[in-house]
Design a protein around this motif. Structure first.
Motif, mmCIF file in Angstrom:
data_model
loop_
_atom_site.group_PDB
_atom_site.id
_atom_site.type_symbol
_atom_site.label_atom_id
_atom_site.label_comp_id
_atom_site.label_asym_id
_atom_site.label_seq_id
_atom_site.Cartn_x
_atom_site.Cartn_y
_atom_site.Cartn_z
ATOM 1 N N ARG A 127 0.829 -1.207 0.000
ATOM 2 C CA ARG A 127 0.000 0.000 0.000
ATOM 3 C C ARG A 127 0.864 1.259 0.000
ATOM 4 O O ARG A 127 0.537 2.264 -0.657
ATOM 5 N N GLN A 128 1.966 1.223 0.734
ATOM 6 C CA GLN A 128 2.856 2.383 0.733
ATOM 7 C C GLN A 128 3.495 2.587 -0.641
ATOM 8 O O GLN A 128 3.685 3.728 -1.083
ATOM 9 N N ARG A 129 3.832 1.505 -1.323
ATOM 10 C CA ARG A 129 4.386 1.650 -2.674
ATOM 11 C C ARG A 129 3.357 2.284 -3.611
ATOM 12 O O ARG A 129 3.703 3.109 -4.468
ATOM 13 N N LEU A 130 2.107 1.911 -3.443
ATOM 14 C CA LEU A 130 1.042 2.490 -4.249
ATOM 15 C C LEU A 130 0.918 3.990 -3.991
ATOM 16 O O LEU A 130 0.805 4.793 -4.930
ATOM 17 N N VAL A 131 0.941 4.379 -2.728
ATOM 18 C CA VAL A 131 0.851 5.796 -2.377
ATOM 19 C C VAL A 131 2.040 6.565 -2.948
ATOM 20 O O VAL A 131 1.885 7.654 -3.520
ATOM 21 N N ALA A 132 3.233 6.012 -2.791
ATOM 22 C CA ALA A 132 4.442 6.701 -3.251
ATOM 23 C C ALA A 132 4.408 6.968 -4.752
ATOM 24 O O ALA A 132 4.990 7.947 -5.230
ATOM 25 N N ALA A 133 3.728 6.118 -5.497
ATOM 26 C CA ALA A 133 3.648 6.294 -6.951
ATOM 27 C C ALA A 133 2.640 7.366 -7.347
ATOM 28 O O ALA A 133 2.655 7.816 -8.504
ATOM 29 N N LYS A 134 1.787 7.798 -6.405
ATOM 30 C CA LYS A 134 0.699 8.704 -6.766
ATOM 31 C C LYS A 134 0.724 10.039 -6.039
ATOM 32 O O LYS A 134 0.245 11.040 -6.575
ATOM 33 N N LEU A 135 1.260 10.078 -4.810
ATOM 34 C CA LEU A 135 1.204 11.294 -3.993
ATOM 35 C C LEU A 135 2.565 11.602 -3.386
ATOM 36 O O LEU A 135 3.371 10.690 -3.151
ATOM 37 N N ASP A 136 2.793 12.879 -3.093
ATOM 38 C CA ASP A 136 4.010 13.307 -2.406
ATOM 39 C C ASP A 136 3.692 13.429 -0.920
ATOM 40 O O ASP A 136 3.232 14.463 -0.442
ATOM 41 N N VAL A 137 3.912 12.339 -0.180
ATOM 42 C CA VAL A 137 3.519 12.276 1.224
ATOM 43 C C VAL A 137 4.724 11.934 2.100
ATOM 44 O O VAL A 137 5.769 11.507 1.611
ATOM 45 N N ARG A 138 4.548 12.130 3.403
ATOM 46 C CA ARG A 138 5.528 11.678 4.386
ATOM 47 C C ARG A 138 5.030 10.358 4.957
ATOM 48 O O ARG A 138 3.907 10.265 5.432
ATOM 49 N N ALA A 139 5.891 9.340 4.930
ATOM 50 C CA ALA A 139 5.453 8.038 5.425
ATOM 51 C C ALA A 139 6.645 7.149 5.698
ATOM 52 O O ALA A 139 7.690 7.276 5.063
ATOM 53 N N ASP A 140 6.480 6.274 6.654
ATOM 54 C CA ASP A 140 7.406 5.166 6.837
ATOM 55 C C ASP A 140 6.925 4.059 5.903
ATOM 56 O O ASP A 140 5.737 3.711 5.913
ATOM 57 N N PRO A 141 7.788 3.494 5.072
ATOM 58 C CA PRO A 141 7.328 2.491 4.095
ATOM 59 C C PRO A 141 6.761 1.233 4.727
ATOM 60 O O PRO A 141 6.221 0.381 4.016
ATOM 61 N N ARG A 142 6.839 1.108 6.051
ATOM 62 C CA ARG A 142 6.289 -0.065 6.728
ATOM 63 C C ARG A 142 4.912 0.202 7.333
ATOM 64 O O ARG A 142 4.275 -0.726 7.839
ATOM 65 N N ALA A 143 4.456 1.456 7.317
ATOM 66 C CA ALA A 143 3.269 1.845 8.077
ATOM 67 C C ALA A 143 1.987 1.666 7.282
ATOM 68 O O ALA A 143 1.993 1.580 6.047
ATOM 69 N N TYR A 144 0.864 1.669 7.998
ATOM 70 C CA TYR A 144 -0.450 1.614 7.371
ATOM 71 C C TYR A 144 -1.075 3.005 7.230
ATOM 72 O O TYR A 144 -2.279 3.123 6.977
ATOM 73 N N HIS A 145 -0.302 4.060 7.397
ATOM 74 C CA HIS A 145 -0.845 5.404 7.244
ATOM 75 C C HIS A 145 0.246 6.326 6.707
ATOM 76 O O HIS A 145 1.433 5.988 6.725
ATOM 77 N N CYS A 146 -0.166 7.486 6.227
ATOM 78 C CA CYS A 146 0.793 8.478 5.743
ATOM 79 C C CYS A 146 0.252 9.872 6.030
ATOM 80 O O CYS A 146 -0.937 10.063 6.303
ATOM 81 N N TRP A 147 1.151 10.838 5.966
ATOM 82 C CA TRP A 147 0.861 12.232 6.313
ATOM 83 C C TRP A 147 1.063 13.079 5.069
ATOM 84 O O TRP A 147 2.128 13.065 4.456
ATOM 85 N N TRP A 148 0.034 13.838 4.695
ATOM 86 C CA TRP A 148 0.075 14.605 3.452
ATOM 87 C C TRP A 148 -0.020 16.088 3.770
ATOM 88 O O TRP A 148 -1.059 16.576 4.198
ATOM 89 N N GLU A 149 1.083 16.801 3.572
ATOM 90 C CA GLU A 149 1.087 18.256 3.700
ATOM 91 C C GLU A 149 0.561 18.828 2.395
ATOM 92 O O GLU A 149 1.179 18.687 1.351
ATOM 93 N N LEU A 150 -0.583 19.476 2.465
ATOM 94 C CA LEU A 150 -1.346 19.819 1.266
ATOM 95 C C LEU A 150 -0.707 20.968 0.493
ATOM 96 O O LEU A 150 -0.159 21.897 1.091
ATOM 97 N N PRO A 151 -0.803 20.912 -0.835
ATOM 98 C CA PRO A 151 -0.278 22.017 -1.638
ATOM 99 C C PRO A 151 -1.188 23.233 -1.546
ATOM 100 O O PRO A 151 -2.414 23.089 -1.432
ATOM 101 N N PRO A 152 -0.612 24.439 -1.579
ATOM 102 C CA PRO A 152 -1.468 25.633 -1.599
ATOM 103 C C PRO A 152 -2.226 25.698 -2.913
ATOM 104 O O PRO A 152 -1.749 25.172 -3.933
ATOM 105 N N PRO A 153 -3.415 26.285 -2.929
ATOM 106 C CA PRO A 153 -4.045 27.031 -1.835
ATOM 107 C C PRO A 153 -4.956 26.184 -0.955
ATOM 108 O O PRO A 153 -5.798 26.718 -0.242
#
Length: 431
Positions: A342-368
């Motif tokens: 799931r983390q590999r899937l996210v990494a291919a689609k979004l620019d997020v902060r995540a540990d590649p072992r975790a079941y969640h990620c943190w997305w700092e949103l682009p402005p505006p």
């Protein structure tokens, strides 16, 4: 057909053919009226019709923009529920068969008769031995005699906090923390003190600056940030806790996904380890673990009994059996692979902060984009995400957490595509 609808049809056709691209700004309504030789009121009706069709979005003070995509049916699961990226319920398709086979022995009449007897916070010898085996990581292995049991991880946290912090007392927590801790503290009359964080976790000097009775931390796979403290930071944090003589409540609920040793391995005499089964195995099989140092065991056991938070014997026996026959470890291993996929899937689609072992990620949103408007926009598309304010003790950053465990992988990928499209579009401030 009314003139304004005919003009709106022409603009819609330009959008469909790509002559007007997503994000492109339309002329101000007065300029549009002059260009098409229509009244200003007719131009307003054209823009209103385009907005009604979901083709444009108007932003106060900025103008009217072509939406990133035309409005589509909300992305919902086949049963009609929104795609849930708020709560993590990691349940694998194959695990029900594994659990069913494992339960067959527990359901024998003679074994079941024992499992239906009452139980206390110390559980049974078999449950303590099994829990010690399950919770061990690297060189850290709790003594079976240390382990206490509650109904779930939330009750383990509540009992630990109630035992260590009096009513009116102060508990230090990471500035972004597990939301349930906020609820528990409020009900116990305890004030939460936010501790500054950086990319490695809690800042040691923030501990020194705080006046608290105890500290609650998530050193590995932090929820929501996904941070895992490196060894140097772990040693620094433990040194400050020793210096200040502070007890630590260490939340290890997500650490079944990694091999990081707990801070308890460095500070066994002041660390209370809290863990549970609901993420490891299934949300319907709840059992909480508390591993306190000897000096704090009686206080936490008394708090668990006083709060009515002791575990039922049936849950203890079922868990012990799943651990002893290897079912729990098999499911845990499969969930590690699932979380990584799931983390590999996210990494291919979004620019997020995540540990590649975790079941969640943190997305700092682009402005505006702001977190509240993004959550609302995602909800309109049938996707539930969590704003940073749910985790913040104090000011919330402009971010959202995505919980990745619940949807099927294909459905998750589709939802991430929709979220990426929303982020590329302009916020609809009138929605």
């Amino acid at each position: 057909m009314d003139d304004f609808r005919r003009i709106a049809d022409a603009i819609a056709a330009d959008i469909a053919r790509g002559r007007l691209r997503p994000g492109e700004r339309l002329p101000p309504q007065r300029a549009f009226a002059r260009r098409h030789r229509i009244a200003n009121s007719t131009a307003a009706r054209v823009y209103g019709e385009l907005a009604r069709r979901g083709l444009v979005t108007g932003e106060v003070g900025r103008g009217t923009f072509v939406r990133a995509r035309a409005a589509e049916p909300a992305l919902v699961d086949p049963g009609g529920a929104p795609v849930d990226l708020q709560l993590n319920f990691p349940v694998l398709p194959e695990q029900s068969a594994l659990l069913s086979a494992s339960l067959s022995t527990v359901l024998r009449p003679d074994v079941l008769a024992d499992a239906l007897q009452p139980s206390g916070v110390t559980g049974t010898p078999a449950a303590r031995a099994a829990a010690a085996e399950l919770l061990a990581r690297n060189e850290w292995r709790p003594s079976p005699d240390q382990i206490l049991f509650t109904g779930n991880g939330k009750q383990s946290l509540a009992a630990s906090i109630a035992a260590l912090v009096p009513v009116g007392g102060r508990l230090g927590v990471e500035a972004l923390t597990y939301p349930v801790v906020r609820t528990i503290a409020g009900r116990l009359g305890i004030t939460l003190v936010p501790l500054e964080m950086d990319d490695h976790g809690v800042v040691p000097d923030a501990l020194r600056a705080a006046t608290v009775r105890a500290v609650y931390l998530q050193p590995a796979l932090h929820n929501p940030l996904g941070i895992t403290m490196p060894a140097e930071r772990r040693a620094e944090v433990v040194a400050v806790l020793e210096e200040l003589d502070l007890p630590l409540i260490e939340d290890c609920v997500y650490t079944f996904l990694c091999d990081e040793p707990p801070l308890a391995a460095l500070a066994p005499d002041r660390t209370v380890v809290v863990d549970s089964l609901s993420k490891r195995i299934a949300p319907g099989l709840t059992l909480g673990f508390v591993v306190p140092p000897a000096a704090l065991g009686d206080r936490i056991a008394a708090a668990a009994r006083g709060g009515g938070w002791t575990a039922p014997r049936f849950a203890l026996d079922v868990a012990a059996h799943h651990i002893a026959d290897g079912t729990a470890v098999t499911i845990q291993r499969a969930k590690r692979a699932d979380a990584s996929a799931r983390q590999r899937l996210v990494a291919a689609k979004l620019d997020v902060r995540a540990d590649p072992r975790a079941y969640h990620c943190w997305w700092e949103l682009p402005p505006p984009w702001r977190a509240d408007t993004f959550v609302a926009a995602a909800a309109r598309e049938g996707i539930a995400v969590t704003p940073a304010s749910a985790f913040a003790v104090g000011k919330a950053p402009n971010a959202v957490r995505l919980a990745l465990a619940s949807p099927p992988l294909e459905r998750l990928g589709a939802a991430l595509d929709v979220l990426a499209g929303i982020a590329r579009s302009a916020p609809d401030l009138d929605a």
